[in-house]
Design a protein around this motif. Structure first.
Motif, PDB file in Angstrom:
ATOM      1  N   ASN A 474       0.851  -1.217   0.062  1.00  0.00           N
ATOM      2  CA  ASN A 474      -0.016   0.013   0.041  1.00  0.00           C
ATOM      3  C   ASN A 474       0.941   0.972   0.141  1.00  0.00           C
ATOM      4  O   ASN A 474       2.002   1.214   0.293  1.00  0.00           O
ATOM      5  N   PRO A 475       0.290   2.345  -0.303  1.00  0.00           N
ATOM      6  CA  PRO A 475       1.091   3.618  -0.481  1.00  0.00           C
ATOM      7  C   PRO A 475       1.695   4.159   0.742  1.00  0.00           C
ATOM      8  O   PRO A 475       0.863   4.097   1.881  1.00  0.00           O
ATOM      9  N   LEU A 476       2.829   4.790   0.889  1.00  0.00           N
ATOM     10  CA  LEU A 476       3.059   5.401   2.011  1.00  0.00           C
ATOM     11  C   LEU A 476       3.245   7.056   1.773  1.00  0.00           C
ATOM     12  O   LEU A 476       3.567   7.086   0.396  1.00  0.00           O
ATOM     13  N   PRO A 477       3.118   7.891   2.706  1.00  0.00           N
ATOM     14  CA  PRO A 477       2.841   9.627   2.390  1.00  0.00           C
ATOM     15  C   PRO A 477       4.296   9.907   1.739  1.00  0.00           C
ATOM     16  O   PRO A 477       4.506  10.702   1.002  1.00  0.00           O
ATOM     17  N   SER A 478       5.265   9.579   2.228  1.00  0.00           N
ATOM     18  CA  SER A 478       6.967   9.716   2.035  1.00  0.00           C
ATOM     19  C   SER A 478       7.506   9.182   0.812  1.00  0.00           C
ATOM     20  O   SER A 478       8.514   9.408   0.472  1.00  0.00           O
ATOM     21  N   MET A 479       6.670   8.159   0.062  1.00  0.00           N
ATOM     22  CA  MET A 479       7.057   7.567  -1.185  1.00  0.00           C
ATOM     23  C   MET A 479       7.430   8.807  -2.064  1.00  0.00           C
ATOM     24  O   MET A 479       6.830   9.802  -2.016  1.00  0.00           O
ATOM     25  N   PRO A 480       8.068   8.537  -2.840  1.00  0.00           N
ATOM     26  CA  PRO A 480       8.669   9.619  -3.752  1.00  0.00           C
ATOM     27  C   PRO A 480       7.577  10.323  -4.641  1.00  0.00           C
ATOM     28  O   PRO A 480       6.571   9.520  -5.284  1.00  0.00           O
ATOM     29  N   ILE A 481       7.346  11.578  -4.806  1.00  0.00           N
ATOM     30  CA  ILE A 481       6.137  12.008  -5.701  1.00  0.00           C
ATOM     31  C   ILE A 481       6.713  11.633  -7.160  1.00  0.00           C
ATOM     32  O   ILE A 481       6.083  12.001  -7.840  1.00  0.00           O
ATOM     33  N   ARG A 482       7.995  11.934  -7.280  1.00  0.00           N
ATOM     34  CA  ARG A 482       8.507  11.757  -8.636  1.00  0.00           C
ATOM     35  C   ARG A 482      10.107  11.586  -8.390  1.00  0.00           C
ATOM     36  O   ARG A 482      10.633  11.934  -7.403  1.00  0.00           O
ATOM     37  N   PHE A 483      10.809  11.384  -9.606  1.00  0.00           N
ATOM     38  CA  PHE A 483      12.233  11.671  -9.812  1.00  0.00           C
ATOM     39  C   PHE A 483      12.431  12.742 -10.523  1.00  0.00           C
ATOM     40  O   PHE A 483      11.511  13.225 -11.288  1.00  0.00           O
ATOM     41  N   GLY A 489       7.894   9.341 -15.863  1.00  0.00           N
ATOM     42  CA  GLY A 489       7.687   8.401 -14.798  1.00  0.00           C
ATOM     43  C   GLY A 489       8.212   7.180 -15.015  1.00  0.00           C
ATOM     44  O   GLY A 489       8.343   6.458 -13.892  1.00  0.00           O
ATOM     45  N   SER A 490       9.034   6.909 -16.190  1.00  0.00           N
ATOM     46  CA  SER A 490       9.595   5.490 -16.228  1.00  0.00           C
ATOM     47  C   SER A 490      10.582   5.099 -15.365  1.00  0.00           C
ATOM     48  O   SER A 490      10.603   3.959 -15.069  1.00  0.00           O
ATOM     49  N   ARG A 491      11.515   6.021 -15.196  1.00  0.00           N
ATOM     50  CA  ARG A 491      12.641   5.753 -14.261  1.00  0.00           C
ATOM     51  C   ARG A 491      12.250   5.281 -12.856  1.00  0.00           C
ATOM     52  O   ARG A 491      12.393   4.501 -12.025  1.00  0.00           O
ATOM     53  N   TYR A 492      11.306   5.923 -12.272  1.00  0.00           N
ATOM     54  CA  TYR A 492      10.566   5.850 -11.116  1.00  0.00           C
ATOM     55  C   TYR A 492       9.612   4.543 -11.238  1.00  0.00           C
ATOM     56  O   TYR A 492      10.036   3.523 -10.041  1.00  0.00           O
TER      57      TYR A 492
END
Length: 659
Positions: A474-483, A489-492
């Motif tokens: 499940n998602p966490l709030p501190s997961m990256p919003i992007r690279f 978003g492909s590298r992410y």
């Protein structure tokens, strides 16, 4: 591989400690207000936190009194990974929360920061003084034209000025990023050039191991190679005057200016952290103001049980995510201890001495340091007054069982030992400290709240008591919003979601035990992690292969069963070259000067050639597995290698090392 049946706990919190813990009080409150389970202890609370994800994070925001200057529409607008959107519509500011203890007249003059260097003299900075300096510097940043979203960089050691510069950047809505000054210019530029900073905070040098290390030439190179800079701010750690065109730190922080906190969207970038760059440039990981705020409140306030009476010391540098995590101790009103210096100067007891002198209640360090203390046969509990320490936490690599025993025997027998594991990628922990649970030797206490941590086999089946891939479902709030510079978003996506679509795969081997604890077995990729500082093999290759004698190289970082970390460098020489003492010294000096003294290899070993994949990539993970003792047939797919015979060298080397 199957986890052993657990022995009796090494440590068990008493009833009074459990009752007083913030996580217990949170559970009781959330049971009344949000329907959390009142019974069943931490295991029931954790199950609720992942089953009722939206409700849990809403409860965290209310419990820690998050100041939303505009309200949120919902907690989780989209829970898909990657791409989850948290608290849409909300605005806030991280720095406002980090400094709000200064608003309390009873605490304004108490220390927010305690700074210690290798002289072991303490310099306190009060909450009021920290707030004043941040207000003054934020105003100067605005005067320099820094606007929300602009990047501000620091080439700084772990000093109070780094904290002030970060908080001032966050106050104006800027995006902070930092590297430690023991990084060479190339390593720094590989990171900073990606994000194009407009301001650079820098020192003239730093002190480490009893020596001064001048950095003026490196700083000059950074200024030349970062054309987007509008200003450079000089911090005279070694006492030199500001170079031409640079601004003096003292002049920017002398005013008595009330801080103005830019109210930014929940998902507004707070900082950029960097991956190790194993296969190229380091990934520039962007995390949000709101996501870090919530995650760190949860982690520090509930899991680490920190509050206004605590002193929080973690040995780190500004080049490691643990510095960002340490600074967030301010959120809970905790006094943060900053130590700038060698972990082993003037002797291996240095960190224990800092913990004693500063009255640390939570002391964090690396597993490698604990094992070094054990090997040196020191006795910190006998030689230092560590009576204020409630918890010793370790990360960077798994803490071996002997490390647990040594801390228990040589620090205190009533010591909460928190081995934790997470990553730069989330700037937090997936599993680790829980003040209300027992500690079993060699195990992390439990997955963290809100984190649906599982161990999966290659087909995506969840495993218990068996080794599998660490995944978070499940998602966490501190997961990256992007690279940064990853527009589609492909590298992410490829970094975490390629193996199991829609599920975060982190790159660690773990076991989830049948009693709910977690065992970490090390990386399932080829990141180099020494003394808590991660670096990629690509950095090593770039430096080493500048030498004319080196045709190609391969570096491996290997966690060993006794808690050690062996980092050999394999070199394929050019025709006519000889790997003698002079060349070995030149290789090590090149890495020391251009990258980091922490990443000088333990051994330099000549090989007939370097193995590659069919697409020309150096084979690192299979070689690491071979050196760990994995059979050749299980370590690599033969059809993916350009020359399978080359791998026999590493298999034979592993056999010789075990013999």
């Amino acid at each position: 591989m199957t986890a052993a049946t657990p022995d009796a706990p090494l440590w068990q919190p008493g009833p009074d400690r459990i009752e007083a813990a913030a996580v217990t009080r949170f559970q009781n409150w959330a049971a009344t207000r949000y329907g959390a389970p009142a019974d069943g202890g931490y295991a029931a609370l954790h199950r609720w936190s992942v089953d009722e994800l939206d409700t849990f994070w809403q409860a965290v925001a209310e419990w820690f009194d998050i100041r939303f200057s505009s309200p949120y529409e919902c907690v989780l607008g989209d829970r898909a990974m990657p791409g989850a959107t948290w608290f849409p519509g909300a605005t806030l500011n991280y720095a406002e929360h980090a400094l709000r203890t200064a608003e309390d007249p009873a605490r304004a003059d108490l220390p927010a920061l305690l700074y210690v260097d290798e002289t072991h003299a303490q310099v306190p900075i009060s909450w009021a003084e920290l707030r004043r300096q941040v207000g003054a510097l934020a105003a100067e940043l605005r005067a320099l034209g820094v606007t929300p979203g602009d990047r501000v960089s620091g080439y700084l050691p772990n000093i109070p000025q780094a904290v002030v510069a970060f908080l001032a950047t966050a106050a104006v809505g800027g995006v902070w990023t930092s590297c430690a000054p023991d990084f060479g210019a190339r390593s720094v530029l590989d990171r900073f050039q990606q994000i194009e900073p407009v301001v650079l905070f820098t020192v003239d040098g730093y002190r480490y191991g009893g020596k001064e290390h001048d950095r003026t030439e490196t700083v000059a190179e950074l200024r030349r190679e970062l054309p987007t800079l509008r200003a450079v701010v000089h911090i005279p750690l070694l006492g030199t005057d500001a170079p031409e065109g640079a601004l003096a730190w003292a002049a920017l922080t002398s005013a008595d200016t009330e801080p103005v906190f830019e109210q930014v969207p929940f998902d507004h970038p707070l900082w950029v952290l960097y991956s190790s760059g194993t296969t190229g440039l380091p990934k520039a990981i962007v995390q949000s103001q709101g996501g870090i705020l919530l995650e760190h409140f949860k982690q520090l306030g509930l899991h680490c049980d920190l509050g206004p009476e605590d002193r929080f010391f973690w040995y780190t540098s500004t080049g490691w995510m643990m510095w960002n995590f340490l600074v967030s101790g301010l959120l809970t009103g905790t006094t943060v201890v900053l130590y700038d210096g060698s972990p082993g100067y003037p002797d291996v007891s240095a960190q224990w001495r800092v913990a004693e002198q500063t009255g640390a209640t939570l002391y964090g360090t690396s597993a490698a340091y604990v094992m070094a203390c054990r090997k040196a046969d020191i006795h910190p509990g006998r030689d230092f007054d560590l009576s204020r320490i409630q918890c010793v936490a370790t990360t960077g690599s798994p803490l071996p069982p002997d490390g647990f025993r040594w801390l228990h025997d040589e620090v205190a027998d009533d010591l909460w030992i928190a081995s934790v594991s997470g990553g730069t990628d989330v700037c937090s922990c997936f599993a680790g400290a829980v003040p209300t649970l027992p500690v079993h030797i060699g195990e992390l206490q439990a997955p963290c709240l809100g984190t649906d941590l599982q161990s999966w086999d290659p087909s995506g089946k969840a495993l218990i008591n068996e080794v599998g891939e660490l995944v978070v479902t499940n998602p966490l709030p501190s997961m990256p919003i992007r690279f940064w510079n990853d527009p589609d978003g492909s590298r992410y996506h490829d970094s975490y979601f390629d193996m199991y679509p829609g599920v975060w795969r982190h790159g660690d081997w773990i076991t989830i035990t049948d009693h709910g604890s977690v065992i970490i077995h090390g990386r399932s990729d080829s990141t180099l992690n020494r003394q808590g500082v991660r670096m990629g093999s690509a950095d090593i290759y770039e430096a080493v292969e500048r030498l004319p004698e080196i045709r190609e190289s391969l570096v491996i970082g290997l966690e060993e069963p006794d808690g050690g970390y062996w980092m050999p460098l394999f070199v394929h020489l050019t025709e006519g070259a000889t790997l003698d003492d002079d060349l070995r010294a030149a290789i090590k000096q090149t890495i020391r000067d251009n990258l980091s003294p922490r990443h000088v290899p333990d051994e330099v070993i000549e090989v007939p050639a370097i193995p590659h994949t069919l697409t020309g990539k150096r084979i690192e993970v299979p070689v690491k597995r071979l050196l760990q003792g994995t059979e050749l047939a299980k370590a690599v797919n033969p059809g993916s290698v350009d020359n399978l015979d080359l791998l026999h060298f590493y298999a034979d080397l592993a056999a010789r090392r075990r013999a």
